[in-house]
Design an enzyme around this catalytic site. Structure first.
Site, PDB file in Angstrom:
ATOM      1  N   GLU A 164      59.181  -0.246  33.200  1.00 44.07           N
ATOM      2  CA  GLU A 164      59.380  -1.434  31.776  1.00 44.07           C
ATOM      3  C   GLU A 164      58.812  -2.414  32.872  1.00 44.07           C
ATOM      4  O   GLU A 164      58.585  -2.937  33.549  1.00 44.07           O
ATOM      5  CB  GLU A 164      60.280  -1.888  31.122  1.00 44.07           C
ATOM      6  CG  GLU A 164      60.687  -2.085  30.064  1.00 44.07           C
ATOM      7  CD  GLU A 164      59.774  -1.313  29.347  1.00 44.07           C
ATOM      8  OE1 GLU A 164      58.991  -1.030  28.588  1.00 44.07           O
ATOM      9  OE2 GLU A 164      61.707   0.164  28.943  1.00 44.07           O
ATOM     10  N   ASP A 189      52.849  -2.264  32.685  1.00 44.13           N
ATOM     11  CA  ASP A 189      52.279  -2.084  31.880  1.00 44.13           C
ATOM     12  C   ASP A 189      51.119  -2.783  32.001  1.00 44.13           C
ATOM     13  O   ASP A 189      49.619  -2.135  32.141  1.00 44.13           O
ATOM     14  CB  ASP A 189      51.739  -1.609  30.265  1.00 44.13           C
ATOM     15  CG  ASP A 189      53.010  -2.193  28.651  1.00 44.13           C
ATOM     16  OD1 ASP A 189      53.141  -3.479  29.912  1.00 44.13           O
ATOM     17  OD2 ASP A 189      52.117  -2.247  28.327  1.00 44.13           O
ATOM     18  N   ALA A 207      63.048  -2.429  16.346  1.00 44.90           N
ATOM     19  CA  ALA A 207      63.939  -1.529  17.395  1.00 44.90           C
ATOM     20  C   ALA A 207      63.300  -1.658  18.661  1.00 44.90           C
ATOM     21  O   ALA A 207      64.051  -1.093  19.870  1.00 44.90           O
ATOM     22  CB  ALA A 207      64.518  -0.665  16.468  1.00 44.90           C
ATOM     23  N   GLY A 208      62.257  -1.790  18.614  1.00 48.24           N
ATOM     24  CA  GLY A 208      61.553  -1.461  20.255  1.00 48.24           C
ATOM     25  C   GLY A 208      60.522  -0.552  20.022  1.00 48.24           C
ATOM     26  O   GLY A 208      60.712  -0.414  20.797  1.00 48.24           O
ATOM     27  N   SER A 262      57.938   0.374  18.530  1.00 47.80           N
ATOM     28  CA  SER A 262      56.639   0.448  18.351  1.00 47.80           C
ATOM     29  C   SER A 262      56.901   0.298  17.092  1.00 47.80           C
ATOM     30  O   SER A 262      55.322   1.839  17.176  1.00 47.80           O
ATOM     31  CB  SER A 262      55.875   1.476  19.419  1.00 47.80           C
ATOM     32  OG  SER A 262      55.613   0.408  20.885  1.00 47.80           O
ATOM     33  N   SER A 263      56.671   0.346  15.905  1.00 48.23           N
ATOM     34  CA  SER A 263      56.373   0.284  14.566  1.00 48.23           C
ATOM     35  C   SER A 263      55.173  -0.948  14.809  1.00 48.23           C
ATOM     36  O   SER A 263      53.985  -0.166  13.414  1.00 48.23           O
ATOM     37  CB  SER A 263      57.285  -0.252  13.961  1.00 48.23           C
ATOM     38  OG  SER A 263      57.496  -1.466  13.903  1.00 48.23           O
ATOM     39  N   SER A 264      54.967  -1.346  15.802  1.00 49.82           N
ATOM     40  CA  SER A 264      53.819  -2.483  15.269  1.00 49.82           C
ATOM     41  C   SER A 264      52.325  -1.501  15.405  1.00 49.82           C
ATOM     42  O   SER A 264      51.391  -1.372  15.168  1.00 49.82           O
ATOM     43  CB  SER A 264      53.696  -3.618  15.714  1.00 49.82           C
ATOM     44  OG  SER A 264      54.493  -3.704  16.669  1.00 49.82           O
ATOM     45  N   ASP A 291      52.215   0.933  24.454  1.00 55.83           N
ATOM     46  CA  ASP A 291      52.646   1.319  23.096  1.00 55.83           C
ATOM     47  C   ASP A 291      51.864   1.978  22.474  1.00 55.83           C
ATOM     48  O   ASP A 291      51.783   3.043  21.855  1.00 55.83           O
ATOM     49  CB  ASP A 291      53.355   0.469  22.424  1.00 55.83           C
ATOM     50  CG  ASP A 291      54.237  -0.238  23.550  1.00 55.83           C
ATOM     51  OD1 ASP A 291      54.705   0.099  23.850  1.00 55.83           O
ATOM     52  OD2 ASP A 291      54.469  -1.655  22.828  1.00 55.83           O
ATOM     53  N   TYR A 295      58.281 -12.104  24.968  1.00 56.03           N
ATOM     54  CA  TYR A 295      57.364 -11.735  25.656  1.00 56.03           C
ATOM     55  C   TYR A 295      55.992 -12.218  26.728  1.00 56.03           C
ATOM     56  O   TYR A 295      55.515 -12.187  28.150  1.00 56.03           O
ATOM     57  CB  TYR A 295      56.643 -11.080  25.264  1.00 56.03           C
ATOM     58  CG  TYR A 295      55.708  -9.815  25.383  1.00 56.03           C
ATOM     59  CD1 TYR A 295      56.100  -8.667  25.358  1.00 56.03           C
ATOM     60  CD2 TYR A 295      54.280  -9.999  25.805  1.00 56.03           C
ATOM     61  CE1 TYR A 295      55.756  -7.066  26.434  1.00 56.03           C
ATOM     62  CE2 TYR A 295      53.414  -8.807  26.392  1.00 56.03           C
ATOM     63  CZ  TYR A 295      53.935  -7.733  26.911  1.00 56.03           C
ATOM     64  OH  TYR A 295      54.019  -6.765  27.591  1.00 56.03           O
TER      65      TYR A 295
HETATM   66  C1  GLA Z   1      56.077  -3.646  24.701  1.00 56.02           C
HETATM   67  C2  GLA Z   1      54.988  -4.480  24.838  1.00 56.02           C
HETATM   68  C3  GLA Z   1      54.288  -3.574  25.769  1.00 56.02           C
HETATM   69  C4  GLA Z   1      55.041  -3.874  27.448  1.00 56.02           C
HETATM   70  C5  GLA Z   1      56.093  -3.071  27.595  1.00 56.02           C
HETATM   71  C6  GLA Z   1      57.388  -3.472  28.019  1.00 56.02           C
HETATM   72  O1  GLA Z   1      56.764  -2.881  24.464  1.00 56.02           O
HETATM   73  O2  GLA Z   1      54.080  -4.082  23.700  1.00 56.02           O
HETATM   74  O3  GLA Z   1      52.768  -3.593  26.380  1.00 56.02           O
HETATM   75  O4  GLA Z   1      54.760  -4.576  28.090  1.00 56.02           O
HETATM   76  O5  GLA Z   1      57.177  -4.456  25.896  1.00 56.02           O
HETATM   77  O6  GLA Z   1      57.711  -2.797  29.310  1.00 56.02           O
END
Ligand code: GLA
Length: 343
Positions: free
Chosen positions: A22, A25, A108-109, A111-113, A156, A205
């Site tokens: 985490e 990336d 929710a984290g 990656s719907s986007s 993502d 972020y």
């Molecule tokens: C989000 C970002 C990813 C990554 C994560 C943290 O999901 O879109 O690129 O940086 O946070 O690991």
């Protein structure tokens, strides 16, 4: 009008959960995301107008936008960013009526986007412009960075452009090489929504990212994951904490790949637990209520559990033996009735 200009196109892209790796990336580390069974399905119908009209099953009011209108903060930005990118490259012509159906929870984290953008690009290129999924992922990242304005990394987009449920992608974010590893049969990954909402576009972020880039610059490395843990003492205290997280997480995700390949569930679980502690104490992206849920998930029998994605709320991910997972979930839900198991 060529034959493809008036044709209907559609595509599907899954959500993803990151098992470990985490905030590495954009720092040159290895990440281990896995696609989820939940997905976004999207249909494009050319409408013959100078407008894109976007609707979804969840938000049925149809929104209309000029073809080149800037992002507006509406969920449809993720679709429109994809349409504009595709038109600029000649993959699509003219305004589109877009219908979106999603089973990925928003905020929710999961990656719907990224899934929305990738599904838009896949649909746009479905008929005659077949494109390598890695190029789709790179395009989706560019749209998220430049059109939406979130300076995210590539995890993502790669996970949702390439992934299939049940398979983990061990992705080296420096050169985008990857290996697909199937989840061992006796491992279950549980994805649990805390009920605490989050949004990446609220600026936190970006701040964390800038701190990481500054730490890399002070330590004179191209990517923070290349730096040595012992030299973090050169940094001011907060940057040192961020660097400690990123460098140690890079080491953990590398070891996690080996642990998964060799079926070593206890080791993988321990690495997840250490990852959460580092995200909580050094990256400062957890929230106290989730720390308690995660501790309980572990004390009730998970091998490991951690907040997943950027953090600040949303979901946590847990590793369990497949035999234990149903009883474990009943016990966790009894303790925290507001939790919702997504996978
Ligand atoms: C989000 C970002 C990813 C990554 C994560 C943290 O999901 O879109 O690129 O940086 O946070 O690991």
């Amino acid at each position: 009008m060529s034959s493809s200009e008036d044709q209907f196109r559609s595509a599907t892209a899954p959500g993803r959960v990151n098992l470990i790796g985490e905030w590495v990336d954009f720092n040159g580390g290895i990440v281990l995301p896995m696609a989820l069974p939940q997905s976004i399905h999207l249909e494009l119908h050319p409408n013959g107008h100078n407008q894109d009209r976007v609707s979804s099953q969840q938000f049925p009011d149809r929104q209309s936008f000029r073809l080149n209108a800037a992002a507006s903060g509406h969920w449809s930005d993720y679709v429109r960013g994809g349409l504009q990118y595709a038109r600029a490259r000649g993959w699509l012509v003219g305004g589109q009526d877009v219908n979106v159906a999603s089973s990925i929870p928003v905020g929710a984290g999961l990656s719907s986007s990224a899934a929305t953008i990738v599904a838009t690009l896949k649909a746009a290129t479905q008929l005659e412009h077949k494109i390598d999924p890695v190029d789709i992922a790179l395009a989706a990242k560019e749209i998220e960075n430049d059109f939406i304005g979130v300076p995210c990394g590539i995890m993502d987009q790669m996970a949702v452009a390439i992934g299939t449920p049940g398979n983990v992608i061990a992705l080296d974010t420096r050169d985008l090489s990857y290996e697909i590893i199937s989840l061992p049969d006796d491992w279950t990954i549980a994805v649990v929504h805390s009920g605490i909402g989050r949004a990446l576009s609220d600026g936190r972020y970006k701040v964390r990212r800038e701190e990481c880039l500054e730490a890399a610059e002070v330590m004179n490395v191209d990517y923070l994951c290349e730096a040595d843990l012992t030299s973090t003492n050169k940094l001011a205290p907060m940057l040192a904490r961020r660097a400690r997280h990123v460098i140690s997480e890079g080491h953990r995700s590398t070891r996690a790949v080996e642990a998964m390949r060799s079926g070593n569930r206890p080791l993988f679980g321990r690495l997840m637990i250490e990852s959460h502690a580092s995200l909580r104490d050094d990256m400062n992206v957890s929230v106290p209520a989730m720390d308690i849920m995660i501790e309980d998930a572990i004390s009730l029998g998970a091998d490991g559990a951690r907040i997943t994605g950027a953090g600040f709320g949303g979901c946590f991910v847990c590793l369990l033996s497949t035999d234990a997972s149903d009883l474990w979930w009943e016990a966790l839900k009894a303790r925290h009735p507001g939790l919702n198991r997504i996978a």
